[in-house]
Design a protein around this motif. Structure first.
Motif, PDB file in Angstrom:
ATOM      1  N   GLU A  21     -10.431   1.470   3.355  1.00 36.44           N
ATOM      2  CA  GLU A  21      -9.294   0.555   3.252  1.00 36.44           C
ATOM      3  C   GLU A  21      -8.490   0.628   4.545  1.00 36.44           C
ATOM      4  O   GLU A  21      -8.238   1.717   5.070  1.00 36.44           O
ATOM      5  CB  GLU A  21      -8.431   0.959   2.054  1.00 36.44           C
TER       6      GLU A  21
ATOM      7  N   THR B 298       0.844  -1.199   0.000  1.00 43.65           N
ATOM      8  CA  THR B 298       0.000   0.000   0.000  1.00 43.65           C
ATOM      9  C   THR B 298       0.881   1.252   0.000  1.00 43.65           C
ATOM     10  O   THR B 298       0.818   2.073   0.920  1.00 43.65           O
ATOM     11  CB  THR B 298      -0.919   0.005   1.237  1.00 43.65           C
TER      12      THR B 298
ATOM     13  N   ARG C 159      -9.887  -5.909  -4.525  1.00 40.47           N
ATOM     14  CA  ARG C 159      -9.890  -5.674  -3.078  1.00 40.47           C
ATOM     15  C   ARG C 159      -9.658  -7.007  -2.391  1.00 40.47           C
ATOM     16  O   ARG C 159     -10.272  -8.021  -2.752  1.00 40.47           O
ATOM     17  CB  ARG C 159     -11.218  -5.050  -2.644  1.00 40.47           C
TER      18      ARG C 159
END
Length: 421
Positions: free
Chosen positions: A290, A82, A310
């Motif tokens: 998220e 991320t 996802r």
């Protein structure tokens, strides 16, 4: 931000910026709902008989330095997945995070700041129990960076505290609340209602007392009997009787009315706040944003590097096995599943319909790839289970926004099931 032992170094931030500039692909429909970090500390001084959380009692001292090293490794692992995110909230849950030494907590926060850009006004929360030995450490946690405390009070009645397996009494709880109000900019505490033998009169008095102590947020949960807990065994042996569904519903309605009158309306099924003081971290969950989950038994929801998929992640629940996995592999992940579009839509409904602000059906369609049957919407509207809302953004379609009514909130699972078919 508050003081940290080491600030993120410029070269670390430059590297993160370089990675961010190289990311591409369309944004997933959950990207604009926020990005949070959940840190799970799995240890407790005692296991409460109603609790089915991933919490563990250890009678020998925990090697906290070793766990800190593992947390740093797992944080680095998830940061690689991320790289282009900005952290808006960090939450230390458990277990009992206030059993962590303040320098361990500060070390975890340093690692998060090293790997991600963190918003200057990010909410940084920690759960704590009211025992005086922990309350004495509040100032150290504040100095480490905590700006919101969530206290597990659970009852303002000594007999019920003992029944719930809590290690504190009412005087300790009140002292902890007062000290927390002096120490932290924001404070919430939890209470459990629909306890055995509890009636509307008793709960009304207790709740009004709690509101006298409250700052700007309260979490008020109905007692539920979870499988594989001591309370489950007692109930099935006929030794534990909780209020009926009708009695519990009446307690719920009383709770909503009293809190609303006191200026802390419900913004979520079980959470009440002065407008503007909602839990930003939990809103990420309910808005289907998220979040990274680190630590034993932590769950996460991550958008893939392509910006479209996802993933649901979960780590090993047992603390010692998690520790061994992280030391061997840099992370303790045991579940890393790409969610189908239908699964994403279902999760969005389950989470979002708990919110007073409701959900956008167009966002549901973007996630799930299908429309909710308009006939089902109309049927629920006609039975006063849901209601339409005005649009939040200029130019959006007011017909696409709904929320559960007060009647619908009591039977929310059935409302969700009707919409998801």
């Amino acid at each position: 931000m508050e003081h940290y032992s080491d600030n993120p170094k410029p070269e670390g931030r430059a590297l993160a910026a370089a990675v961010r500039s190289g990311s591409g692909g369309p944004d997933h429909p959950t990207r604009n709902a926020g990005f949070g970090i959940y840190v799970h500390w799995p240890f407790c001084a005692a296991k409460c008989p109603y609790c089915d959380f991933n919490s563990h009692v250890r009678h020998k001292p925990v090697d906290q330095a070793r766990f800190l090293a593992a947390f740093k490794s797992e944080i680095a692992h998830f940061a690689e997945r991320t790289p282009d995110r900005q952290v808006s909230s960090i939450f230390f849950g458990g277990g009992t995070p206030s059993l962590m030494e303040p320098e361990i907590l500060a070390g975890i926060l340093d690692a998060i700041h090293w790997h991600w850009a963190v918003e200057p006004e990010a909410e940084i929360s920690m759960e704590a129990n009211p025992q005086s030995v922990e309350a004495d450490r509040f100032k150290a946690y504040r100095k480490a960076g905590i700006n919101r405390l969530s206290l597990g009070v659970q009852a303002l009645n000594d007999g019920d505290l003992k029944f719930l397996g809590r290690l504190h009494n009412v005087d300790e709880a009140v002292n902890a609340i007062e000290l927390a109000r002096q120490t932290f900019p924001r404070l919430s505490f939890d209470l459990i209602y629909a306890r055995p033998g509890q009636n509307v009169k008793d709960w009304t008095e207790e709740l009004k007392r709690a509101l006298d102590y409250a700052a700007d947020h309260l979490s008020l949960y109905q007692l539920t009997i979870e499988q594989e807990t001591p309370f489950w065994a007692l109930q099935h042996a006929g030794k534990l009787v909780v209020p009926s569904q009708d009695e519990a519903a009446e307690l719920y309605q009383v709770t909503q009315a009293i809190c609303e009158e006191a200026g802390l309306p419900a913004y979520e099924t079980s959470n009440h706040a002065v407008p503007g003081a909602e839990s930003r971290h939990n809103l990420i969950y309910w808005r289907y944003g998220e979040y990274v989950g680190v630590g034993p038994g932590a769950h996460g929801r991550l958008v893939g590097t392509n910006g479209r998929s996802r993933f649901a992640t979960a780590t090993e629940r047992n603390p010692e096995r998690w520790l061994s996995l992280v030391e061997a592999n840099q992370h303790g992940t045991i579940t890393d599943d790409e969610l189908l579009a239908e699964e994403q839509g279902d999760e969005f409904l389950v989470m979002g319909l708990r919110l007073h602000e409701g959900i956008d059906l167009a966002r549901y369609q973007a996630l799930s790839g299908r429309r909710i049957d308009p006939r089902r919407v109309e049927d629920l509207l006609s039975h006063n289970m849901i209601e339409r809302l005005a649009p939040i953004a200029a130019g959006s379609n007011s017909e696409d926004r709904i929320r559960a009514t007060k009647d619908g909130a009591i039977v929310l699972d059935a409302v969700v099931a009707d919409l998801a078919i």
